[in-house]
Design an enzyme around this catalytic site. Sequence first.
Site, PDB file in Angstrom:
ATOM      1  N   ASN A   9       0.864  -1.181   0.000  1.00 40.35           N
ATOM      2  CA  ASN A   9       0.000   0.000   0.000  1.00 40.35           C
ATOM      3  C   ASN A   9       0.899   1.229   0.000  1.00 40.35           C
ATOM      4  O   ASN A   9       1.519   1.547   1.006  1.00 40.35           O
ATOM      5  CB  ASN A   9      -0.886  -0.026   1.266  1.00 40.35           C
ATOM      6  CG  ASN A   9      -1.732   1.227   1.393  1.00 40.35           C
ATOM      7  OD1 ASN A   9      -1.834   2.020   0.457  1.00 40.35           O
ATOM      8  ND2 ASN A   9      -2.337   1.409   2.554  1.00 40.35           N
ATOM      9  N   LYS A  11       0.075   4.299  -0.333  1.00 38.81           N
ATOM     10  CA  LYS A  11      -0.556   5.483   0.267  1.00 38.81           C
ATOM     11  C   LYS A  11      -0.328   6.713  -0.639  1.00 38.81           C
ATOM     12  O   LYS A  11      -0.316   6.572  -1.846  1.00 38.81           O
ATOM     13  CB  LYS A  11      -0.034   5.690   1.688  1.00 38.81           C
ATOM     14  CG  LYS A  11      -0.139   4.408   2.521  1.00 38.81           C
ATOM     15  CD  LYS A  11       0.125   4.617   3.971  1.00 38.81           C
ATOM     16  CE  LYS A  11       0.072   3.279   4.692  1.00 38.81           C
ATOM     17  NZ  LYS A  11       0.163   3.420   6.144  1.00 38.81           N
ATOM     18  N   GLU A  96      -6.668   4.335   7.793  1.00 45.10           N
ATOM     19  CA  GLU A  96      -6.510   5.777   7.541  1.00 45.10           C
ATOM     20  C   GLU A  96      -7.749   6.348   6.864  1.00 45.10           C
ATOM     21  O   GLU A  96      -8.121   7.500   7.090  1.00 45.10           O
ATOM     22  CB  GLU A  96      -5.243   6.026   6.706  1.00 45.10           C
ATOM     23  CG  GLU A  96      -3.997   5.813   7.551  1.00 45.10           C
ATOM     24  CD  GLU A  96      -2.770   5.360   6.781  1.00 45.10           C
ATOM     25  OE1 GLU A  96      -2.732   5.515   5.551  1.00 45.10           O
ATOM     26  OE2 GLU A  96      -1.848   4.822   7.430  1.00 45.10           O
ATOM     27  N   GLU A 166      -5.442  -5.553  10.343  1.00 43.81           N
ATOM     28  CA  GLU A 166      -4.408  -4.556  10.610  1.00 43.81           C
ATOM     29  C   GLU A 166      -4.697  -3.874  11.938  1.00 43.81           C
ATOM     30  O   GLU A 166      -5.473  -2.912  11.988  1.00 43.81           O
ATOM     31  CB  GLU A 166      -4.395  -3.504   9.494  1.00 43.81           C
ATOM     32  CG  GLU A 166      -4.084  -4.053   8.125  1.00 43.81           C
ATOM     33  CD  GLU A 166      -3.512  -2.976   7.232  1.00 43.81           C
ATOM     34  OE1 GLU A 166      -2.372  -3.135   6.795  1.00 43.81           O
ATOM     35  OE2 GLU A 166      -4.186  -1.967   6.988  1.00 43.81           O
ATOM     36  N   GLY A 172       2.438   1.692  10.826  1.00 44.26           N
ATOM     37  CA  GLY A 172       3.371   2.811  10.698  1.00 44.26           C
ATOM     38  C   GLY A 172       4.046   3.184  12.005  1.00 44.26           C
ATOM     39  O   GLY A 172       4.683   4.225  12.107  1.00 44.26           O
TER      40      GLY A 172
HETATM   41  C1  PEP Z   1      -0.666  -0.141   6.183  1.00 45.42           C
HETATM   42  O1  PEP Z   1      -0.769   1.071   6.103  1.00 45.42           O
HETATM   43  O2  PEP Z   1      -1.550  -0.885   5.702  1.00 45.42           O
HETATM   44  C2  PEP Z   1       0.488  -0.692   6.866  1.00 45.42           C
HETATM   45  C3  PEP Z   1       0.471  -1.938   7.224  1.00 45.42           C
HETATM   46  O3  PEP Z   1       1.531   0.173   7.085  1.00 45.42           O
HETATM   47  P1  PEP Z   1       2.973  -0.188   7.734  1.00 45.42           P
HETATM   48  O4  PEP Z   1       3.447  -1.456   7.091  1.00 45.42           O
HETATM   49  O5  PEP Z   1       3.829   0.977   7.417  1.00 45.42           O
HETATM   50  O6  PEP Z   1       2.725  -0.382   9.200  1.00 45.42           O
END
Ligand code: PEP
Length: 249
Positions: A9, A11, A96, A166, A172
Amino acid sequence: MRKQIVAGNWKMNNNTLETESLIKSLAQHEIPDDVQVMVAPAFTQLSQSVSLTEAHSITVAAQNMNAADSGAHTGEVSASMLKGVGVHTIILGHSERRSLYGETDSMLQLKVQKAIAEGFQIIFCFGEELEHRKENKHFTLVEDQLSSALFDLPKTAWSQIVLAYEPVWAIGTGETASPEQAQEMHAFIRQLIENKYDADLANQIAILYGGSVKPGNAKEIFSMQDVDGGLIGGASLNAEDFMAIVNAF
Ligand code: PEP
């Protein structure tokens, strides 16, 4: 055997030059036959990404989609617009989108129904905040998120669904759920699907883990029985790191 999937992802990262450079670097790596690799660029880079990945086994996904066909929805993108640029996979329900842009379970239910009707593959994201886990409400929260958006779908629609658990506290932040915490939740999710539908379907659904997955921890997380891959944020912006994760099964 269930599908193994690693999805990046991106973003709101990667302009035109950066997208070209990252996809070209990804394309230099071998992708194992049994792993499906996806990348989710910003809307403006979808068309470019579809062209650049054409000769490679990398699927391009969008990060969002509006449930309406067309009309007065400034800043939004419809299913037919995505299909028009060759995109047939979407991420829905990312934390998000929920926390920064007010996406609710009922909005997501509409988006899911539209995406299913339009033939998209959906990576459906969900997961608890830290306070839910501290109060031991994480299982209830996850059950609510899944049942409101997905559990009224007919069994046949689930061939289009990939789940991505998640935990918001791990996105993040550099803080990963332990492999055991991931496994515990993934097994719980599979059991929910078995209770609502049946064991066959529960065993077929790919459930990805997302939250600070890196080359250094991917192998341990992916080795868990009910973890079928990962949704990767930060580490997907670097070709070497992302491909190390793709090869971590
Ligand atoms: C995400 O935004 O779906 C994610 C898992 O981010 P990160 O790997 O940076 O924690």
